[in-house]
Design a protein around this motif. Structure first.
Motif, short mmCIF file in Angstrom:
data_model
loop_
_atom_site.label_atom_id
_atom_site.label_comp_id
_atom_site.label_asym_id
_atom_site.label_seq_id
_atom_site.Cartn_x
_atom_site.Cartn_y
_atom_site.Cartn_z
N GLU A 1 0.86 -1.18 0.00
CA GLU A 1 0.00 0.00 0.00
C GLU A 1 0.89 1.23 0.00
OE1 GLU A 1 -2.68 -0.15 3.27
OE2 GLU A 1 -3.32 -2.19 2.82
N PRO A 2 0.62 2.18 -0.88
CA PRO A 2 1.46 3.38 -0.91
C PRO A 2 1.35 4.18 0.39
CG PRO A 2 -0.33 3.53 -2.50
CD PRO A 2 -0.43 2.20 -1.85
N LYS A 3 2.46 4.71 0.82
CA LYS A 3 2.49 5.55 2.02
C LYS A 3 3.07 6.90 1.62
CE LYS A 3 3.08 1.77 5.23
NZ LYS A 3 3.89 1.18 6.27
N ASP A 4 2.23 7.89 1.56
CA ASP A 4 2.69 9.19 1.08
C ASP A 4 3.52 9.95 2.10
OD1 ASP A 4 -0.36 11.17 1.48
OD2 ASP A 4 0.73 9.89 2.83
N SER A 5 3.57 9.47 3.35
CA SER A 5 4.34 10.19 4.36
C SER A 5 5.83 10.21 4.05
CB SER A 5 4.10 9.58 5.74
OG SER A 5 4.55 8.24 5.76
N HIS A 6 6.31 9.25 3.25
CA HIS A 6 7.73 9.19 2.92
C HIS A 6 8.00 9.62 1.48
CE1 HIS A 6 8.50 7.28 6.71
NE2 HIS A 6 7.64 6.33 6.44
N SER A 7 6.95 10.04 0.80
CA SER A 7 7.11 10.40 -0.59
C SER A 7 7.68 11.81 -0.73
CB SER A 7 5.75 10.34 -1.30
OG SER A 7 5.88 10.78 -2.63
N LEU A 8 8.48 12.00 -1.76
CA LEU A 8 9.00 13.33 -2.06
C LEU A 8 8.01 14.14 -2.89
CD1 LEU A 8 12.66 12.41 -3.01
CD2 LEU A 8 11.84 13.35 -0.86
N PHE A 9 6.90 13.48 -3.31
CA PHE A 9 5.96 14.13 -4.22
C PHE A 9 4.57 14.19 -3.62
CE2 PHE A 9 9.31 12.02 -6.56
CZ PHE A 9 9.80 13.07 -7.33
N ASP A 10 3.82 15.23 -3.95
CA ASP A 10 2.45 15.34 -3.47
C ASP A 10 1.49 14.55 -4.38
OD1 ASP A 10 1.92 16.90 -5.74
OD2 ASP A 10 2.02 18.79 -4.65
N ALA A 11 0.20 14.62 -4.09
CA ALA A 11 -0.81 13.84 -4.83
C ALA A 11 -0.84 14.16 -6.31
CB ALA A 11 -2.18 14.05 -4.21
N GLU A 12 -0.47 15.39 -6.68
CA GLU A 12 -0.46 15.80 -8.10
C GLU A 12 0.86 15.45 -8.80
OE1 GLU A 12 -1.59 18.10 -5.65
OE2 GLU A 12 -3.58 17.31 -6.06
N GLY A 13 1.82 14.94 -8.03
CA GLY A 13 3.09 14.56 -8.62
C GLY A 13 4.16 15.64 -8.52
N ALA A 14 3.85 16.77 -7.89
CA ALA A 14 4.82 17.85 -7.75
C ALA A 14 5.75 17.57 -6.56
CB ALA A 14 4.11 19.18 -7.54
N LEU A 15 6.98 17.99 -6.68
CA LEU A 15 7.96 17.82 -5.60
C LEU A 15 7.52 18.61 -4.39
CD1 LEU A 15 10.74 16.67 -4.81
CD2 LEU A 15 11.74 18.78 -5.69
#
Length: 63
Positions: free
Chosen positions: A46-60
């Motif tokens: 399951e994706p975890k956005d807390s560690h992602s460098l990108f937001d929901a729209e794909g922007a840094l």
């Protein structure tokens, strides 16, 4: 993949154990584990956005 799931040993098979806080390094070629891709497909992550460098729209994300 976290190893604290009940199905983890179905996906990554190994024959080493931790004993007294140490791990005997295998002398076989490779990493000493066998990855079962079919079993992994049964438990997709399951994706975890807390560690992602990108937001929901794909922007840094910016600090």
């Amino acid at each position: 993949m976290s190893r604290d799931v009940p199905w983890g040993d179905e996906i990554v098979k190994h024959d080493f154990e931790v004993s007294n806080g140490t791990l005997e390094v295998p002398d076989k070629p490779g990493l000493g584990v066998e990855f079962d891709a079919e079993a992994a497909r049964e438990h997709p992550g399951e994706p975890k956005d807390s560690h992602s460098l990108f937001d929901a729209e794909g922007a840094l994300k910016r600090p």
